[in-house]
Design an enzyme around this catalytic site. Structure first.
Site, mmCIF file in Angstrom:
data_model
loop_
_atom_site.group_PDB
_atom_site.id
_atom_site.type_symbol
_atom_site.label_atom_id
_atom_site.label_comp_id
_atom_site.label_asym_id
_atom_site.label_seq_id
_atom_site.Cartn_x
_atom_site.Cartn_y
_atom_site.Cartn_z
ATOM 1 N N GLU A 183 37.500 3.704 87.832
ATOM 2 C CA GLU A 183 36.141 3.422 87.360
ATOM 3 C C GLU A 183 36.060 3.433 85.843
ATOM 4 O O GLU A 183 35.257 2.713 85.250
ATOM 5 C CB GLU A 183 35.146 4.422 87.950
ATOM 6 C CG GLU A 183 34.898 4.251 89.445
ATOM 7 C CD GLU A 183 35.888 4.994 90.314
ATOM 8 O OE1 GLU A 183 36.862 5.584 89.775
ATOM 9 O OE2 GLU A 183 35.705 4.998 91.552
ATOM 10 N N PHE A 194 28.919 15.159 101.158
ATOM 11 C CA PHE A 194 30.217 14.613 100.751
ATOM 12 C C PHE A 194 30.026 13.600 99.619
ATOM 13 O O PHE A 194 29.200 12.703 99.707
ATOM 14 C CB PHE A 194 30.907 13.948 101.947
ATOM 15 C CG PHE A 194 32.224 13.319 101.573
ATOM 16 C CD1 PHE A 194 33.288 14.099 101.112
ATOM 17 C CD2 PHE A 194 32.389 11.944 101.639
ATOM 18 C CE1 PHE A 194 34.485 13.513 100.740
ATOM 19 C CE2 PHE A 194 33.595 11.357 101.268
ATOM 20 C CZ PHE A 194 34.650 12.131 100.816
ATOM 21 N N GLN A 195 30.777 13.756 98.578
ATOM 22 C CA GLN A 195 30.724 12.898 97.378
ATOM 23 C C GLN A 195 29.330 12.849 96.744
ATOM 24 O O GLN A 195 28.936 11.839 96.199
ATOM 25 C CB GLN A 195 31.251 11.489 97.678
ATOM 26 C CG GLN A 195 32.759 11.499 97.952
ATOM 27 C CD GLN A 195 33.395 10.128 97.940
ATOM 28 O OE1 GLN A 195 32.757 9.126 98.273
ATOM 29 N NE2 GLN A 195 34.668 10.063 97.566
ATOM 30 N N MET A 226 48.113 9.823 65.123
ATOM 31 C CA MET A 226 47.053 10.323 64.254
ATOM 32 C C MET A 226 47.048 11.847 64.229
ATOM 33 O O MET A 226 46.903 12.465 63.175
ATOM 34 C CB MET A 226 45.691 9.784 64.710
ATOM 35 C CG MET A 226 44.564 10.097 63.757
ATOM 36 S SD MET A 226 44.857 9.437 62.097
ATOM 37 C CE MET A 226 43.935 7.903 62.162
ATOM 38 N N LYS A 276 21.981 5.652 99.464
ATOM 39 C CA LYS A 276 22.565 4.737 100.446
ATOM 40 C C LYS A 276 21.501 4.162 101.389
ATOM 41 O O LYS A 276 21.554 2.979 101.736
ATOM 42 C CB LYS A 276 23.654 5.470 101.251
ATOM 43 C CG LYS A 276 24.598 4.510 101.937
ATOM 44 C CD LYS A 276 25.807 5.241 102.499
ATOM 45 C CE LYS A 276 26.744 4.260 103.199
ATOM 46 N NZ LYS A 276 27.901 4.945 103.771
#
Lengths: 565, 188
Positions: A51, A113-114, A476, A163
């Site tokens: 993602e 869940f999630q 760096m 959902k």
């Protein structure tokens, strides 16, 4: 006729003219992914490998096109993986609409869940966000999201859709949003402030323009050029303002700040008036603020009122879109020639050229330098090049040395300094500007942070040219260790994989350049290749970026080389 | 130099906005002294009243950040001189101890307090006033043993004849009218 919430999501995106959704499916967003099959001919989804890759790609797309980038993810880990990109887009004012799936509304707050409170998590790093729990809200929320993301000072917006709202039925009517009572994207311009600013400018002997991304975001490059040319005032840019004025323009004095130019930093403390255009006095630009341009009167042209007086108090503030305010100011400023003042910059430029630039661009030492790679890229590419960078030494070399003539041709993570930004952003930029030559300049550290996106490039057949400047160090950090931590290289050496073999595994052609005689040929071969290409260049290990305004130093104390011990 | 400032923010009544506002303070390490949210004189518009002890410069920056939030109509800040403000305090004191005292009446009278409820075990006293005043009563009542004490956040109105927001909304309405006319014209 009733449609589902998921169909409404896609139809709304189509109504807003979305070309691409950069995303990754998962449980809580599956209804939308299912509906996608129905609209494949109108909107294209690009499957990234993570993602974070999706959101950086959307950023690259938004930065190169000036349009809203769209990305999509599922709830929980999908949504949290977007956060770095959202924070990056927030600080760099990139217009994004992020759509995330959420658990069904009856499950909200039950540790389902999630389930993650993504509206809560993203609150400090979004311009606006909203949790949709009813299907009927979808068109309205998406219309509002696009309006907020793209107007005023742009930024990322997140819409979290439960959902059940994706399944539920609604009557679809889409109306683009053009007004929100509590949100004023374009302030009314105070004409008095404009004339006051013009008066100050006309009185000043050593005026100095500092310009930033506000010009690019406002599509005001032409208006800005007209202002610079009429007023005859030397101008210098912040890293994100870079493409607002042609690098070769005679009044373009170069880059400001920590690794900016020598003259542009020193003369900040010598000018009598600063005209700050669409920039925000970032600490990387100002150095020690207590000793920053105290002698100068400050005129600040800025669309976001919260930026005015935030860091540097403005004597005159012109609150507004620079697209509107610059022409007003140009009209009132007298045509001037500041050549004696410009000559002061050029004198200092000579010192920098001799002590830094020539040695970096045409090195006599054995190892290849980052700057000479960029010099060759400049020589071999045409006007249609878009440079994308990751974060670190190569980013500063690219900012300093890449030639840029066209609009939106330099994409980098400025405010947040997000390593791993480069590869997915370059991919997104190529999707947004397929007719352009997109060249990614990336280090070995940053590339490995999002290297899985080589898979996305493979699947989408995007011809991204990847120039990997490999010094086997987190360069760096290593430079700072060398300068400020007594050369104690704690955890900055990297054992790297065989990048060429890795690219090959993804079906991407590549070549490794170990020494100078093969460099030009390598660049030519990369540019001649029609598909994606990885050019790995072995870089001198202890190559440092100079000039440098060390932390805590004043801009006038910019150094050209490490202090002699 | 720090001073007490009262920040007032007018907003649409939306879920999560309180969070967005408090984040601005948290991020800048500014302590919120008190916070009250209620509906304003204008229907559907919420009013946040936030008290901070800070420098004017910092307050000004915080207010600009609040003002910038999409759902905030307008935010202002005022030093104490510009506003009329009030707080309310409740004190729960054992009834027995109060009955044993000779000067309960004078305490109530002197402090303009009132008694809300008397039960065999406890009495609830209420006082409205500035923070120092409710604090003073608290200290006096400690000799009776205060079992519970609670003070509300500050509520405030400005000394101006009209709500600052009303003027702002008028301007907005004119703008909206213009915008609607423009849209109408372009669609024709």
């Amino acid at each position: 006729m009733k449609i589902t919430g998921s169909q409404a999501v896609l139809l709304s995106l189509i109504e807003e003219g979305t070309e691409f959704i950069f995303g990754y499916p998962g449980g809580a967003i599956m209804p939308v992914y299912d509906a996608m099959m129905q609209y494949q001919d109108q909107i294209k989804h690009i499957l990234t490998r993570h993602e974070q890759g999706a959101i950086h790609a959307a950023q690259g797309y938004a930065r190169v096109t000036g349009r809203v980038g769209v990305c999509m993810a599922t709830s929980g880990p999908g949504a949290t993986n977007l956060i770095t990109g959202i924070a990056d887009a927030m600080i760099d004012s990139t217009p994004l609409v992020c759509i995330t799936g959420q658990v069904g509304s009856p499950l909200l707050g039950t540790d389902a869940f999630q389930e993650t409170d993504v509206v809560g998590i993203s609150m400090p790093v979004t311009k606006w966000n909203y949790l949709v729990t009813k299907s009927e809200e979808i068109p309205w929320a998406i219309a509002k999201a696009f309006y907020i993301a793209s107007t005023g000072r742009p930024g990322p917006v997140l819409i979290d859709i439960a959902k059940d709202a994706q399944f539920g039925p609604l009557d679809f009517h889409y109306k683009k949003c053009s007004y929100i009572r509590s949100y004023v994207p374009k302030p009314t311009i105070n004409e008095e402030a404009v004339s006051e600013a013009a008066k100050l400018i006309n009185e000043s002997k050593k005026p100095y323009i500092l310009f930033g991304q506000g010009i690019v975001l406002g599509n005001a490059e032409e208006e800005f050029k007209a202002f610079v040319e009429k007023s005859g005032i030397p101008a210098a840019w912040t890293i994100l303002g870079v493409t607002a004025l042609d690098t070769n323009h005679p009044l373009n004095m170069g880059m400001l700040g920590m690794h900016g130019n020598y003259s542009t930093n020193i003369l900040t403390n010598d000018c009598d008036t600063i005209i700050a255009v669409g920039m925000r006095f970032d600490d990387r630009v100002t150095g020690d603020l207590k000793r920053y341009a105290n002698q100068a009167r400050i005129i600040h042209l800025e669309i976001d009122s919260a930026e005015i007086n935030k860091i540097k108090k403005a004597d005159v503030a012109i609150h507004g879109d620079v697209k509107d305010t610059l022409p007003m100011l140009t009209k009132l400023v007298e045509k001037r020639d500041h050549s004696a003042w410009v000559a002061k910059f050029r004198e200092l430029d000579k010192i920098e050229k001799e002590k830094v630039i020539d040695l970096e661009m045409y090195p006599t030492k054995e190892g290849i330098t980052m700057a000479e790679v960029i010099r060759i890229l400049n020589e071999k590419t045409k006007d249609n090049v878009v440079y994308v960078t990751d974060v670190g030494q190569h980013q500063m070399f690219a900012s300093r040395y890449c030639k840029r003539q066209s609009r939106r041709s330099f994409i980098t993570s400025g405010g947040l300094g997000t390593m791993g930004f480069g590869l997915p952003a370059a991919f997104g930029a190529k999707m947004g500007a397929p007719e352009k030559e997109v060249v990614l300049i990336v280090g070995d550290g940053g590339l490995q942070m999002t290297i899985q996106e080589l898979g996305t490039i493979m699947q989408s057949e995007a011809a991204v040219k990847i120039v990997l400047l490999n010094n086997k160090y987190l360069g760096m950090v290593r430079q700072w260790q060398q300068l400020f931590f007594d050369s104690r290289y704690s955890q900055t050496y990297m054992m790297n994989p065989d990048f060429i073999k890795l690219a090959e595994a993804f079906g991407i052609k590549g070549k490794k350049i170990l020494d100078r005689p093969n460099l030009v040929g390598g660049v030519e071969e990369m540019l001649a290749h029609s598909g994606a290409y990885l050019l790995e260049v072995s870089i001198e290990k202890e190559d440092n970026v100079f000039p440098m305004v060390p932390t805590g130093a004043s801009v006038a104390e910019v150094i050209l080389e490490p202090a002699k011990k | 130099m720090t001073n007490t400032y009262t920040i007032t923010a007018f907003s649409e009544n939306h879920i999560g906005l309180l969070n967005r506002i408090t984040i601005i303070f948290t991020r800048r390490n500014v302590n919120i002294h008190s916070l009250t949210v209620s509906e304003s004189a204008i229907r559907g518009i919420s009013k946040f009243t936030i008290v901070v002890i800070e420098t004017q410069e910092k307050v000004e920056k915080v207010v600009k950040q609040i003002d910038k939030l999409v759902e905030v109509l307008k935010a202002f800040y005022h030093p104490n001189e510009e506003i009329v403000y009030q707080e309310i305090a409740l004190y729960k004191v054992p009834t027995e101890a109060l009955l044993a005292s000779n000067n309960l009446e004078s305490i109530i009278r002197k402090h303009n307090a009132r008694i809300l409820e008397v039960m065999p075990e406890y009495t609830v006293i209420e006082k409205t006033g500035h923070c120092e005043e409710t604090q003073e009563l608290f200290e006096i009542l400690t000799e009776f043993g205060v079992r519970q004490f609670t003070r509300s956040g500050r509520v405030a109105v400005t000394r101006l004849s009209e709500e600052l927001l009303t003027n702002y909304l008028k301007e907005l309405d004119e703008k909206e009218l213009q915008l609607v006319t423009q849209l109408h014209e372009t669609s024709q």
